[in-house]
Design an enzyme around this catalytic site. Structure first.
Site, PDB file in Angstrom:
ATOM      1  N   ASP A  87       0.787  -1.085   0.117  1.00  0.00           N
ATOM      2  CA  ASP A  87      -0.031  -0.132   0.004  1.00  0.00           C
ATOM      3  C   ASP A  87       0.995   1.158  -0.094  1.00  0.00           C
ATOM      4  O   ASP A  87       0.445   2.325  -0.600  1.00  0.00           O
ATOM      5  CB  ASP A  87      -0.846  -0.024   1.274  1.00  0.00           C
ATOM      6  CG  ASP A  87      -1.949  -0.966   1.006  1.00  0.00           C
ATOM      7  OD1 ASP A  87      -2.460  -1.459  -0.051  1.00  0.00           O
ATOM      8  OD2 ASP A  87      -2.831  -1.331   1.994  1.00  0.00           O
ATOM      9  N   GLY A  88       2.159   1.275   0.663  1.00  0.00           N
ATOM     10  CA  GLY A  88       2.779   2.314   0.807  1.00  0.00           C
ATOM     11  C   GLY A  88       3.403   2.757  -0.538  1.00  0.00           C
ATOM     12  O   GLY A  88       3.564   3.968  -0.864  1.00  0.00           O
ATOM     13  N   ASN A 114      -4.622   8.915   2.087  1.00  0.00           N
ATOM     14  CA  ASN A 114      -4.942   8.390   3.463  1.00  0.00           C
ATOM     15  C   ASN A 114      -5.261   9.595   4.465  1.00  0.00           C
ATOM     16  O   ASN A 114      -6.476   9.741   5.015  1.00  0.00           O
ATOM     17  CB  ASN A 114      -3.708   7.773   4.082  1.00  0.00           C
ATOM     18  CG  ASN A 114      -3.898   5.980   3.670  1.00  0.00           C
ATOM     19  OD1 ASN A 114      -4.545   5.745   2.670  1.00  0.00           O
ATOM     20  ND2 ASN A 114      -2.892   5.460   4.052  1.00  0.00           N
ATOM     21  N   LYS A 123      -5.592  21.446  22.625  1.00  0.00           N
ATOM     22  CA  LYS A 123      -4.307  21.181  23.255  1.00  0.00           C
ATOM     23  C   LYS A 123      -3.946  19.776  23.183  1.00  0.00           C
ATOM     24  O   LYS A 123      -4.428  18.952  23.779  1.00  0.00           O
ATOM     25  CB  LYS A 123      -4.360  21.948  24.683  1.00  0.00           C
ATOM     26  CG  LYS A 123      -2.739  22.030  25.276  1.00  0.00           C
ATOM     27  CD  LYS A 123      -2.738  22.457  26.572  1.00  0.00           C
ATOM     28  CE  LYS A 123      -1.321  22.918  26.994  1.00  0.00           C
ATOM     29  NZ  LYS A 123      -1.330  23.377  28.520  1.00  0.00           N
ATOM     30  N   ALA A 142      -5.503   2.985   8.767  1.00  0.00           N
ATOM     31  CA  ALA A 142      -4.081   3.538   8.596  1.00  0.00           C
ATOM     32  C   ALA A 142      -3.758   4.144  10.097  1.00  0.00           C
ATOM     33  O   ALA A 142      -4.216   3.631  11.109  1.00  0.00           O
ATOM     34  CB  ALA A 142      -3.758   4.264   7.637  1.00  0.00           C
ATOM     35  N   TYR A 143      -3.150   5.167  10.071  1.00  0.00           N
ATOM     36  CA  TYR A 143      -2.812   6.066  11.264  1.00  0.00           C
ATOM     37  C   TYR A 143      -4.203   6.502  12.132  1.00  0.00           C
ATOM     38  O   TYR A 143      -4.149   6.251  13.364  1.00  0.00           O
ATOM     39  CB  TYR A 143      -2.003   7.264  10.731  1.00  0.00           C
ATOM     40  CG  TYR A 143      -1.505   8.059  12.133  1.00  0.00           C
ATOM     41  CD1 TYR A 143      -0.905   7.250  13.021  1.00  0.00           C
ATOM     42  CD2 TYR A 143      -1.361   9.296  12.109  1.00  0.00           C
ATOM     43  CE1 TYR A 143      -0.488   8.250  14.380  1.00  0.00           C
ATOM     44  CE2 TYR A 143      -0.916  10.135  13.202  1.00  0.00           C
ATOM     45  CZ  TYR A 143      -0.265   9.510  14.288  1.00  0.00           C
ATOM     46  OH  TYR A 143       0.347  10.091  15.291  1.00  0.00           O
ATOM     47  N   SER A 144      -5.175   6.880  11.380  1.00  0.00           N
ATOM     48  CA  SER A 144      -6.246   7.159  12.325  1.00  0.00           C
ATOM     49  C   SER A 144      -6.796   5.996  13.024  1.00  0.00           C
ATOM     50  O   SER A 144      -7.333   6.345  14.248  1.00  0.00           O
ATOM     51  CB  SER A 144      -7.531   7.587  11.337  1.00  0.00           C
ATOM     52  OG  SER A 144      -8.685   8.076  12.032  1.00  0.00           O
ATOM     53  N   LYS A 145      -6.673   4.944  12.384  1.00  0.00           N
ATOM     54  CA  LYS A 145      -7.041   3.563  13.444  1.00  0.00           C
ATOM     55  C   LYS A 145      -6.458   3.457  14.818  1.00  0.00           C
ATOM     56  O   LYS A 145      -6.994   3.287  15.809  1.00  0.00           O
ATOM     57  CB  LYS A 145      -7.154   2.222  12.541  1.00  0.00           C
ATOM     58  CG  LYS A 145      -7.697   1.218  13.149  1.00  0.00           C
ATOM     59  CD  LYS A 145      -7.585   0.012  12.414  1.00  0.00           C
ATOM     60  CE  LYS A 145      -8.093  -1.152  13.362  1.00  0.00           C
ATOM     61  NZ  LYS A 145      -7.165  -1.491  14.408  1.00  0.00           N
ATOM     62  N   ALA A 165      -3.199  12.442  21.545  1.00  0.00           N
ATOM     63  CA  ALA A 165      -2.854  12.960  22.826  1.00  0.00           C
ATOM     64  C   ALA A 165      -3.253  14.181  23.403  1.00  0.00           C
ATOM     65  O   ALA A 165      -2.613  15.057  23.714  1.00  0.00           O
ATOM     66  CB  ALA A 165      -1.318  12.697  23.044  1.00  0.00           C
TER      67      ALA A 165
END
EC number: 2.7.1.23
Length: 270
Positions: free
Chosen positions: A45-46, A121, A147, A161-164, A184
Site C-alpha cells: 500500500d505504501g 490516506n 491542546k 491506517a494512522y487514524s485507526k 494525545a
C-alpha cells in the site's frame, strides 16, 4: 494502452517487476512512465501511495492497479503470483471501476501564501518542539479549542491506517466523509475538546487555526510526506473534487480486507 510501473526496491519486488515487464512486452502493452493510461504499482500500500503522489497531476485521466508482494493490501488487488492473470485481464477484459475520495488541504501561512496539497490516506499537524494549541472550526463555525500532540484528518481509505491507531473508526470507502482524530489531547478548563473522533459530511470542511507566536514551528504531514513552516495561519481540510480510480478485475470485499489485515479469523469459522 500505455502503463507505468511504480515499485519499491525489495528483492522480491524487483523479481516481479522483471517478470511483469516481459509479460507486458509480449502482449504489446507499451510501458510509458510519462503519459500512462494505467499505473501499476508493485510492492504494498505504501508503494501505491507513492505512485499516487508521483502521478497526482494526472489523477483525473489515469487508473491504478496494485500488485502486492506480501499479504493482500487495502489498495492492492493482485498478489505477485497472479500477474499472468492480471495481464490477461488487461488485454481481454473490461474492468469495473472503483473511485475513492481524496483529502484536499489548503495551508495558509502567516505571510498569506497558500499551498494546496492532496492526500490519499491522511494529514496531520503537529508542533515541532511544544504542545500544539489550536482552534478547530467546522463549516467556519468555532467547534473546540485543542491542546495536545496533534490532530489527524483522514479519508475513508485512510481510516484503516494512522487514524485507526488513534482510536478512529474504520469507514467504508464508498462513504465520502472526513474523520478527525486527536493525538494525545490535554483537557482542562481552557482547552476542552470532544475527546472523540468526529466524522463530517462531504459538503462540510474542517479548519484548524494554530496558536500564533514568535517561536512557532509546525510540521504538516500528508501520507508520510512533510511540509514544514514556522508560521501557519490556518489549514482547511475538505473532500477534494478529484478522486483516485482503480481498475477492478476481481473483487475483494472491503470488510474481508479489514478482517484479513486486523483479525485473521481461522478458516473454520468462516
Amino acid at each position: 494502452m500505455k502503463v507505468a510501473l511504480v515499485y519499491n526496491d525489495k528483492v522480491e519486488t524487483l523479481a516481479v517487476v522483471k517478470a511483469l515487464e516481459k509479460l507486458l512486452n509480449a502482449r504489446k502493452i507499451e510501458i510509458d512512465p510519462e503519459n500512462p493510461d494505467v499505473v501499476i504499482t508493485i510492492g504494498g500500500d505504501g508503494t501505491l501511495i507513492s505512485g499516487f503522489h508521483k502521478y497526482q497531476n494526472l489523477v483525473d485521466k489515469i487508473r491504478f492497479i496494485g500488485v502486492h508482494t506480501g499479504h493482500l493490501g487495502f489498495y492492492t488487488d493482485w498478489r505477485n503470483f497472479e500477474i499472468n492473470k492480471m495481464v490477461d485481464n488487461l488485454t481481454k477484459k473490461q474492468p469495473s471501476s472503483a473511485s475513492y475520495p481524496l483529502l484536499e488541504l489548503i495551508i495558509t501561512t502567516g505571510a498569506g501564501e497558500k499551498k494546496k496539497l492532496l492526500a490519499l490516506n491522511e494529514a496531520t499537524i503537529k508542533r515541532v518542539s511544544k504542545t500544539l494549541k489550536a482552534d478547530v472550526y467546522i463549516r467556519d463555525q468555532f467547534f473546540e479549542s485543542f491542546k495536545g500532540d496533534g490532530l489527524c484528518v483522514s479519508t475513508p481509505t485512510g481510516s484503516t491506517a494512522y487514524s485507526k491507531s488513534l482510536g478512529g473508526a474504520v469507514i467504508h470507502p464508498r462513504l465520502k466523509a472526513l474523520q478527525m482524530t486527536e493525538i494525545a489531547s490535554i483537557n482542562n478548563r481552557v482547552f476542552r475538546t470532544l475527546s472523540s473522533p468526529i466524522v463530517i459530511a462531504p459538503d462540510e470542511w474542517i479548519t484548524i487555526k494554530p496558536e500564533t507566536g514568535s517561536d512557532d514551528h509546525y510540521v504538516v504531514t500528508f501520507d508520510g510526506y512533510e511540509f514544514n513552516h514556522k508560521h501557519i495561519k490556518k489549514i482547511e481540510y475538505r473532500i477534494s473534487q478529484h478522486v483516485i480510480r482503480f481498475d477492478k478485475y476481481q473483487h475483494t470485499h472491503f470488510w474481508n480486507r479489514v478482517e484479513d489485515a486486523f483479525i485473521g479469523q481461522p478458516k473454520d469459522k468462516q
